[in-house]
Design a protein around this motif. Structure first.
Motif, PDB file in Angstrom:
ATOM      1  N   SER A 286      -4.776   4.553   4.761  1.00  0.00           N
ATOM      2  CA  SER A 286      -5.644   3.450   4.337  1.00  0.00           C
ATOM      3  C   SER A 286      -6.818   3.277   5.290  1.00  0.00           C
ATOM      4  O   SER A 286      -6.676   3.454   6.500  1.00  0.00           O
ATOM      5  CB  SER A 286      -4.809   2.160   4.312  1.00  0.00           C
ATOM      6  N   ARG A 287      -7.982   2.890   4.738  1.00  0.00           N
ATOM      7  CA  ARG A 287      -9.127   2.552   5.587  1.00  0.00           C
ATOM      8  C   ARG A 287      -9.135   1.068   5.899  1.00  0.00           C
ATOM      9  O   ARG A 287      -9.328   0.670   7.031  1.00  0.00           O
ATOM     10  CB  ARG A 287     -10.448   2.904   4.891  1.00  0.00           C
ATOM     11  N   ILE A 288      -8.929   0.234   4.865  1.00  0.00           N
ATOM     12  CA  ILE A 288      -9.102  -1.197   5.089  1.00  0.00           C
ATOM     13  C   ILE A 288      -7.788  -1.966   5.181  1.00  0.00           C
ATOM     14  O   ILE A 288      -7.616  -2.830   6.049  1.00  0.00           O
ATOM     15  CB  ILE A 288     -10.040  -1.827   4.015  1.00  0.00           C
ATOM     16  N   ASN A 289      -6.827  -1.673   4.304  1.00  0.00           N
ATOM     17  CA  ASN A 289      -5.594  -2.483   4.333  1.00  0.00           C
ATOM     18  C   ASN A 289      -4.809  -2.300   5.627  1.00  0.00           C
ATOM     19  O   ASN A 289      -4.145  -3.223   6.087  1.00  0.00           O
ATOM     20  CB  ASN A 289      -4.742  -2.199   3.092  1.00  0.00           C
TER      21      ASN A 289
ATOM     22  N   TYR B 109     -17.780  -6.331 -11.025  1.00  0.00           N
ATOM     23  CA  TYR B 109     -16.735  -7.279 -11.429  1.00  0.00           C
ATOM     24  C   TYR B 109     -17.346  -8.572 -11.967  1.00  0.00           C
ATOM     25  O   TYR B 109     -17.120  -9.663 -11.439  1.00  0.00           O
ATOM     26  CB  TYR B 109     -15.760  -7.525 -10.264  1.00  0.00           C
TER      27      TYR B 109
ATOM     28  N   HIS C  44       0.875  -1.179   0.000  1.00  0.00           N
ATOM     29  CA  HIS C  44       0.000   0.000   0.000  1.00  0.00           C
ATOM     30  C   HIS C  44       0.910   1.226   0.000  1.00  0.00           C
ATOM     31  O   HIS C  44       1.865   1.269   0.776  1.00  0.00           O
ATOM     32  CB  HIS C  44      -0.900  -0.006   1.244  1.00  0.00           C
TER      33      HIS C  44
ATOM     34  N   TRP D 292      -6.665  -2.446  -4.850  1.00  0.00           N
ATOM     35  CA  TRP D 292      -6.733  -2.617  -6.313  1.00  0.00           C
ATOM     36  C   TRP D 292      -6.573  -1.268  -6.989  1.00  0.00           C
ATOM     37  O   TRP D 292      -7.408  -0.368  -6.786  1.00  0.00           O
ATOM     38  CB  TRP D 292      -8.089  -3.251  -6.638  1.00  0.00           C
ATOM     39  N   TYR D 293      -5.473  -1.093  -7.743  1.00  0.00           N
ATOM     40  CA  TYR D 293      -5.189   0.172  -8.422  1.00  0.00           C
ATOM     41  C   TYR D 293      -5.093  -0.086  -9.926  1.00  0.00           C
ATOM     42  O   TYR D 293      -4.183  -0.783 -10.376  1.00  0.00           O
ATOM     43  CB  TYR D 293      -3.843   0.742  -7.949  1.00  0.00           C
ATOM     44  N   TRP D 294      -5.963   0.503 -10.675  1.00  0.00           N
ATOM     45  CA  TRP D 294      -5.938   0.349 -12.127  1.00  0.00           C
ATOM     46  C   TRP D 294      -5.764  -1.109 -12.550  1.00  0.00           C
ATOM     47  O   TRP D 294      -4.863  -1.462 -13.293  1.00  0.00           O
ATOM     48  CB  TRP D 294      -4.890   1.272 -12.776  1.00  0.00           C
ATOM     49  N   TYR D 295      -6.655  -1.938 -11.994  1.00  0.00           N
ATOM     50  CA  TYR D 295      -6.719  -3.360 -12.380  1.00  0.00           C
ATOM     51  C   TYR D 295      -5.408  -4.097 -12.123  1.00  0.00           C
ATOM     52  O   TYR D 295      -5.062  -5.051 -12.828  1.00  0.00           O
ATOM     53  CB  TYR D 295      -7.189  -3.501 -13.852  1.00  0.00           C
TER      54      TYR D 295
ATOM     55  N   SER E 292      -8.494  -5.338  -1.818  1.00  0.00           N
ATOM     56  CA  SER E 292      -9.705  -4.521  -1.660  1.00  0.00           C
ATOM     57  C   SER E 292      -9.914  -3.718  -2.937  1.00  0.00           C
ATOM     58  O   SER E 292      -8.942  -3.294  -3.567  1.00  0.00           O
ATOM     59  CB  SER E 292      -9.546  -3.566  -0.474  1.00  0.00           C
ATOM     60  N   THR E 293     -11.180  -3.538  -3.328  1.00  0.00           N
ATOM     61  CA  THR E 293     -11.467  -2.730  -4.518  1.00  0.00           C
ATOM     62  C   THR E 293     -12.425  -1.600  -4.167  1.00  0.00           C
ATOM     63  O   THR E 293     -13.253  -1.742  -3.271  1.00  0.00           O
ATOM     64  CB  THR E 293     -12.114  -3.561  -5.656  1.00  0.00           C
ATOM     65  N   GLY E 294     -12.314  -0.510  -4.905  1.00  0.00           N
ATOM     66  CA  GLY E 294     -13.263   0.583  -4.739  1.00  0.00           C
ATOM     67  C   GLY E 294     -14.607   0.227  -5.351  1.00  0.00           C
ATOM     68  O   GLY E 294     -15.663   0.499  -4.784  1.00  0.00           O
ATOM     69  N   GLY E 295     -14.571  -0.413  -6.528  1.00  0.00           N
ATOM     70  CA  GLY E 295     -15.795  -0.765  -7.254  1.00  0.00           C
ATOM     71  C   GLY E 295     -16.592  -1.845  -6.540  1.00  0.00           C
ATOM     72  O   GLY E 295     -16.023  -2.674  -5.836  1.00  0.00           O
TER      73      GLY E 295
HETATM   74  C1  LIG Z   1      -4.639   5.212  -8.055  1.00  0.00           C
HETATM   75  C2  LIG Z   1      -5.887   4.433  -7.705  1.00  0.00           C
HETATM   76  C3  LIG Z   1      -6.389   3.529  -8.616  1.00  0.00           C
HETATM   77  C4  LIG Z   1      -7.535   2.787  -8.316  1.00  0.00           C
HETATM   78  N1  LIG Z   1      -8.015   1.892  -9.219  1.00  0.00           N
HETATM   79  C5  LIG Z   1      -9.110   1.153  -8.917  1.00  0.00           C
HETATM   80  C6  LIG Z   1      -9.599   0.195  -9.863  1.00  0.00           C
HETATM   81  O1  LIG Z   1      -9.050  -0.024 -10.948  1.00  0.00           O
HETATM   82  N2  LIG Z   1     -10.714  -0.504  -9.534  1.00  0.00           N
HETATM   83  C7  LIG Z   1     -11.339  -0.333  -8.316  1.00  0.00           C
HETATM   84  O2  LIG Z   1     -12.320  -1.034  -8.073  1.00  0.00           O
HETATM   85  N3  LIG Z   1     -10.878   0.550  -7.411  1.00  0.00           N
HETATM   86  C8  LIG Z   1      -9.781   1.299  -7.676  1.00  0.00           C
HETATM   87  N4  LIG Z   1      -9.306   2.199  -6.761  1.00  0.00           N
HETATM   88  C9  LIG Z   1      -9.923   2.258  -5.406  1.00  0.00           C
HETATM   89  C10 LIG Z   1      -9.086   1.455  -4.387  1.00  0.00           C
HETATM   90  O3  LIG Z   1      -9.057   0.082  -4.739  1.00  0.00           O
HETATM   91  C11 LIG Z   1      -9.641   1.610  -2.980  1.00  0.00           C
HETATM   92  O4  LIG Z   1      -9.572   2.966  -2.641  1.00  0.00           O
HETATM   93  C12 LIG Z   1      -8.813   0.787  -1.995  1.00  0.00           C
HETATM   94  O5  LIG Z   1      -9.103  -0.595  -2.183  1.00  0.00           O
HETATM   95  C13 LIG Z   1      -9.107   1.161  -0.572  1.00  0.00           C
HETATM   96  O6  LIG Z   1      -8.131   0.536   0.241  1.00  0.00           O
HETATM   97  P1  LIG Z   1      -7.429   1.327   1.436  1.00  0.00           P
HETATM   98  O7  LIG Z   1      -8.543   1.820   2.342  1.00  0.00           O
HETATM   99  O8  LIG Z   1      -6.580   0.321   2.129  1.00  0.00           O
HETATM  100  O9  LIG Z   1      -6.632   2.447   0.842  1.00  0.00           O
HETATM  101  C14 LIG Z   1      -8.179   2.958  -7.053  1.00  0.00           C
HETATM  102  C15 LIG Z   1      -7.659   3.906  -6.138  1.00  0.00           C
HETATM  103  C16 LIG Z   1      -6.533   4.632  -6.454  1.00  0.00           C
HETATM  104  C17 LIG Z   1      -6.010   5.645  -5.453  1.00  0.00           C
END
Ligand SMILES: Cc1cc2nc3c(=O)[nH]c(=O)nc-3n(C[C@H](O)[C@H](O)[C@H](O)COP(=O)(O)O)c2cc1C
Length: 200
Positions: A15-18, A115, A9, A67-70, A107-110
């Motif tokens: 971070s919120r979750i990791n 998915y 990370h 998950w960052y940009w797949y 973890s993913t944002g989406g």
């Molecule tokens: C640079 C960047 C790229 C990201 N790309 C994706 C993505 O491709 N798909 C997705 O679902 N979330 C994406 N996200 C959201 C992150 O996955 C999400 O904020 C993260 O899992 C939260 O974890 P954390 O609380 O530990 O930071 C992205 C976030 C950032 C900052």
């Protein structure tokens, strides 16, 4: 079973979750956690011998990341490129990881529904994680079912907290490899049958 968690990370303090997962895993027995961003520093350079020695001391290797940009944040790619080297992880005598287990914790944002085929992300996480699956395959590791938490963009604090015990029981499950679970069940059946035959 000893578990090595490699956390990728860019800034765990934000971070919120990791960070929650990292802290919870750090408190477990037989588990080593490594914050790759802190260890690799600004140049993302790793002491290959230290990292490889740690790999050899653990049976389960966990790649943990948002998950960052797949894909994973760049620090994990830097670690993989430097540490899974020729003659260690692949190539002649490159069998040092053979027989170990590899697990992705992500973890993913989406949201989960995105998915899937027809969702806005079109592909499943199993499909998108194929490079990690094939890295495990090439290096002779058993690729375990990943733990994926979707929907971080809208997750409530209660969702985050609830994920911790679920994550721990998945990541630390000694029978996550179905072959290991099946072997135990078959042994149990054979023992039960032998006991029944002895009684009758
Ligand atoms: C640079 C960047 C790229 C990201 N790309 C994706 C993505 O491709 N798909 C997705 O679902 N979330 C994406 N996200 C959201 C992150 O996955 C999400 O904020 C993260 O899992 C939260 O974890 P954390 O609380 O530990 O930071 C992205 C976030 C950032 C900052």
């Amino acid at each position: 079973m000893k578990t090595l968690v490699l956390t990728a990370h860019p800034d765990l303090t934000k971070s919120r979750i990791n960070r929650l997962w990292f802290v919870a895993l750090s408190e477990q027995e037989n588990t080593t956690t490594r914050d790759l961003t802190a260890i690799g520093g600004e140049t993302q350079q790793f002491d290959v011998e230290t990292e490889q020695t740690l790999l050899l001391a653990h049976e389960r290797i966990v790649f943990q990341f948002p998950w960052y940009w797949y894909s994973a944040p760049a620090v994990l790619k830097a670690w993989i490129d430097q540490v899974l080297s020729y003659g260690f992880a692949y190539g002649p005598n490159g069998d040092k990881l053979k027989g170990r287990e590899c697990l992705v914790l992500v973890s993913t944002g989406g949201p989960a529904e995105s998915y899937h085929a027809g969702g806005y992300n079109q592909f499943t996480m199993d499909e998108l994680l194929k490079p990690y699956q094939q890295t495990a395959n090439l290096t002779g590791m058993t690729y375990l079912r990943p733990f994926v938490l979707n929907g971080l963009a809208v997750a409530e604090e209660t969702d985050l907290a609830a994920s911790v015990p679920a994550m721990l029981s998945h990541v630390l499950d000694p029978e996550l490899d179905p072959k290991i679970k099946q072997a135990r069940l078959l042994k149990q059946i054979a023992e039960d049958q032998a006991q029944a035959a002895a009684i009758s």
